[in-house]
Motif scaffolding. Structure first.
Motif, mmCIF file in Angstrom:
data_model
loop_
_atom_site.group_PDB
_atom_site.id
_atom_site.type_symbol
_atom_site.label_atom_id
_atom_site.label_comp_id
_atom_site.label_asym_id
_atom_site.label_seq_id
_atom_site.Cartn_x
_atom_site.Cartn_y
_atom_site.Cartn_z
ATOM 1 N N HIS A 1 -4.795 28.565 -107.794
ATOM 2 C CA HIS A 1 -4.983 29.168 -109.118
ATOM 3 C C HIS A 1 -4.623 30.648 -109.091
ATOM 4 N N ALA A 2 -4.850 31.270 -107.949
ATOM 5 C CA ALA A 2 -4.548 32.696 -107.834
ATOM 6 C C ALA A 2 -3.116 32.928 -107.366
ATOM 7 N N GLY A 3 -2.458 31.877 -106.905
ATOM 8 C CA GLY A 3 -1.101 32.049 -106.398
ATOM 9 C C GLY A 3 -1.056 32.777 -105.060
ATOM 10 N N TYR A 4 -2.132 32.675 -104.291
ATOM 11 C CA TYR A 4 -2.232 33.336 -102.997
ATOM 12 C C TYR A 4 -2.163 32.297 -101.871
ATOM 13 N N SER A 5 -1.757 32.742 -100.687
ATOM 14 C CA SER A 5 -1.959 31.912 -99.506
ATOM 15 C C SER A 5 -3.451 31.967 -99.163
ATOM 16 N N ARG A 6 -3.958 30.915 -98.512
ATOM 17 C CA ARG A 6 -5.411 30.817 -98.374
ATOM 18 C C ARG A 6 -6.025 31.950 -97.559
ATOM 19 N N TYR A 7 -5.330 32.411 -96.524
ATOM 20 C CA TYR A 7 -5.936 33.452 -95.679
ATOM 21 C C TYR A 7 -5.984 34.793 -96.395
ATOM 22 N N HIS A 8 -4.896 35.140 -97.028
ATOM 23 C CA HIS A 8 -4.860 36.380 -97.791
ATOM 24 C C HIS A 8 -5.848 36.300 -98.961
ATOM 25 N N PHE A 9 -5.956 35.099 -99.521
ATOM 26 C CA PHE A 9 -6.822 34.889 -100.684
ATOM 27 C C PHE A 9 -8.290 35.158 -100.358
ATOM 28 N N ILE A 10 -8.760 34.633 -99.231
ATOM 29 C CA ILE A 10 -10.170 34.819 -98.872
ATOM 30 C C ILE A 10 -10.509 36.308 -98.799
ATOM 31 N N ARG A 11 -9.634 37.060 -98.138
ATOM 32 C CA ARG A 11 -9.881 38.495 -97.974
ATOM 33 C C ARG A 11 -9.843 39.216 -99.323
ATOM 34 N N ALA A 12 -8.836 38.899 -100.133
ATOM 35 C CA ALA A 12 -8.682 39.590 -101.419
ATOM 36 C C ALA A 12 -9.829 39.240 -102.368
ATOM 37 N N PHE A 13 -10.251 37.988 -102.340
ATOM 38 C CA PHE A 13 -11.349 37.564 -103.217
ATOM 39 C C PHE A 13 -12.639 38.271 -102.832
ATOM 40 N N LYS A 14 -12.872 38.354 -101.546
ATOM 41 C CA LYS A 14 -14.103 38.996 -101.087
ATOM 42 C C LYS A 14 -14.119 40.486 -101.457
ATOM 43 N N GLU A 15 -12.950 41.092 -101.376
ATOM 44 C CA GLU A 15 -12.871 42.506 -101.727
ATOM 45 C C GLU A 15 -13.214 42.707 -103.210
ATOM 46 N N ALA A 16 -12.755 41.784 -104.060
ATOM 47 C CA ALA A 16 -12.992 41.937 -105.498
ATOM 48 C C ALA A 16 -14.395 41.519 -105.916
ATOM 49 N N TYR A 17 -14.910 40.430 -105.341
ATOM 50 C CA TYR A 17 -16.167 39.859 -105.844
ATOM 51 C C TYR A 17 -17.323 39.916 -104.852
ATOM 52 N N GLY A 18 -17.092 40.489 -103.684
ATOM 53 C CA GLY A 18 -18.205 40.724 -102.783
ATOM 54 C C GLY A 18 -18.636 39.533 -101.951
ATOM 55 N N GLU A 19 -18.024 38.380 -102.139
ATOM 56 C CA GLU A 19 -18.301 37.240 -101.281
ATOM 57 C C GLU A 19 -17.046 36.376 -101.188
ATOM 58 N N THR A 20 -16.991 35.531 -100.169
ATOM 59 C CA THR A 20 -15.796 34.700 -100.006
ATOM 60 C C THR A 20 -15.787 33.626 -101.100
ATOM 61 N N PRO A 21 -14.628 33.014 -101.363
ATOM 62 C CA PRO A 21 -14.581 31.949 -102.369
ATOM 63 C C PRO A 21 -15.563 30.825 -102.051
ATOM 64 N N GLY A 22 -15.711 30.483 -100.771
ATOM 65 C CA GLY A 22 -16.646 29.418 -100.395
ATOM 66 C C GLY A 22 -18.080 29.807 -100.724
ATOM 67 N N GLN A 23 -18.430 31.038 -100.434
ATOM 68 C CA GLN A 23 -19.775 31.510 -100.763
ATOM 69 C C GLN A 23 -19.977 31.521 -102.276
ATOM 70 N N TYR A 24 -18.927 31.958 -102.986
ATOM 71 C CA TYR A 24 -19.055 32.022 -104.439
ATOM 72 C C TYR A 24 -19.289 30.633 -105.025
ATOM 73 N N LEU A 25 -18.534 29.645 -104.551
ATOM 74 C CA LEU A 25 -18.671 28.289 -105.090
ATOM 75 C C LEU A 25 -20.056 27.719 -104.774
ATOM 76 N N THR A 26 -20.536 27.958 -103.557
ATOM 77 C CA THR A 26 -21.892 27.519 -103.211
ATOM 78 C C THR A 26 -22.909 28.176 -104.134
ATOM 79 N N HIS A 27 -22.755 29.475 -104.318
ATOM 80 C CA HIS A 27 -23.615 30.281 -105.176
ATOM 81 C C HIS A 27 -23.633 29.697 -106.604
ATOM 82 N N ARG A 28 -22.448 29.385 -107.124
ATOM 83 C CA ARG A 28 -22.348 28.825 -108.480
ATOM 84 C C ARG A 28 -23.050 27.462 -108.550
ATOM 85 N N ARG A 29 -22.839 26.625 -107.531
ATOM 86 C CA ARG A 29 -23.453 25.289 -107.552
ATOM 87 C C ARG A 29 -24.971 25.379 -107.425
ATOM 88 N N ILE A 30 -25.447 26.284 -106.601
ATOM 89 C CA ILE A 30 -26.899 26.456 -106.467
ATOM 90 C C ILE A 30 -27.487 26.958 -107.780
#
Lengths: 144, 148
Positions: free
Chosen positions: A31-60
């Motif tokens: 969805h972001a048009g990123y490669s997965r490794y670059h994406f994890i780092r960039a997402f964490k920089e913007a939102y303060g947690e990794t995409p996996g953490q964010y999704l867990t957070h949303r589901r909880i």
């Protein structure tokens, strides 16, 4: 600003499709048009947690909402919010909230926020906070 | 005595793009589009044809009201999706949801039943989120077991 927009599209995909148990890192990164490794780092920089953490957070957070308001079993809620294992769900839930799902329900039942516009509840709970009871162990097993 | 809300500000990243989005995708009308002097502030407002006394002013963050650092912070918040701009109402949520979606509006939530009506959620082209709601006739329905 385009980079931030790309990351937001990935976050929005998780906010929209959190119930899908097949929602994985590659799908979200696409969805972001990123490669997965670059994406994890960039997402964490913007939102303060990794995409996996964010999704867990949303589901909880969605599970908390259901536990407060819906007449469903913990197992039903576990599957409704996209977890396939009750054990994993309960462990993650406790890490985030400090309580097991049953303890959480006993404490908060009947205090649902159905009158608050649902979008405000969902967006308020997303993205920008640290959960109480979330410590260093939050990172384990959720690196993606 | 306060009589009502007339104008509310929405921070956007690009006024030309926002004008196109709010008119062509959302179907609002342009009320004013003028620039104060050479290189001055552009005053761009839109509103619903059905509600002549309420409008949104689509502003870009910047001077003189905002220093460059603050403007950058607001731009970042908008692009990240952290800011919500309000609730827009409709009398045909399912039809309008489909119409807007077909025009390329990004939805975060499809229409869902809530005690106060049926509500979807979308973002504008800058990243501001809007609730899109068809209010329930007859007021609140608290008889059901509401979840999310």
């Amino acid at each position: 600003m385009d980079k931030t927009r790309q990351l937001r599209l990935a976050k929005d995909a998780m906010d929209r499709d959190w119930a899908d148990p097949g929602l994985d890192l590659d799908t979200v990164a696409a969805h972001a048009g990123y490669s997965r490794y670059h994406f994890i780092r960039a997402f964490k920089e913007a939102y303060g947690e990794t995409p996996g953490q964010y999704l867990t957070h949303r589901r909880i957070e969605r599970a908390e909402d259901l536990l407060r308001t819906a007449n469903l079993s913990v197992t039903e809620i576990c599957h409704l919010v996209g977890f396939s294992s009750v054990g994993t769900f309960s462990a993650r839930f406790k890490t985030w909230t400090g309580l097991t799902p049953s303890e959480y329900r006993a404490k908060h039942v009947g205090r649902g926020a159905a009158l608050i516009p649902g979008c405000y509840a969902m967006l308020w709970a997303g993205g920008f906070r640290s959960a109480p009871g979330a410590g260093k162990e939050r990172n384990s097993g959720e690196a993606g | 005595m306060i009589k009502g809300l007339a104008i509310s500000t929405v921070w956007v990243l690009d006024q030309d793009r926002a004008k196109e989005f709010y008119t062509e995708k959302l179907g609002l009308e342009v009320r004013t589009d003028m620039t104060m002097g050479e290189g001055g502030m552009r005053w761009l407002t839109v509103g619903s044809p059905d509600q002549p006394d309420v409008e949104l002013t689509l502003m870009v963050p910047g001077g003189p009201a905002m220093d460059p650092e603050s403007a950058e912070m607001v731009r970042k918040l908008v692009a990240k999706g952290a800011l919500g701009a309000g609730v827009l109402t409709t009398d045909d949520i399912h039809g309008d949801y489909k119409k807007l979606k077909d025009r390329g509006v990004e939805f975060l939530q499809e229409p869902q039943e809530r005690p106060y009506g049926t509500e979807a959620l979308f973002r504008d082209d800058s990243g501001n989120w809007f609730s899109f709601t068809q209010p329930r006739e007859g007021g609140l329905d608290m008889d059901q077991d509401w979840s999310c």
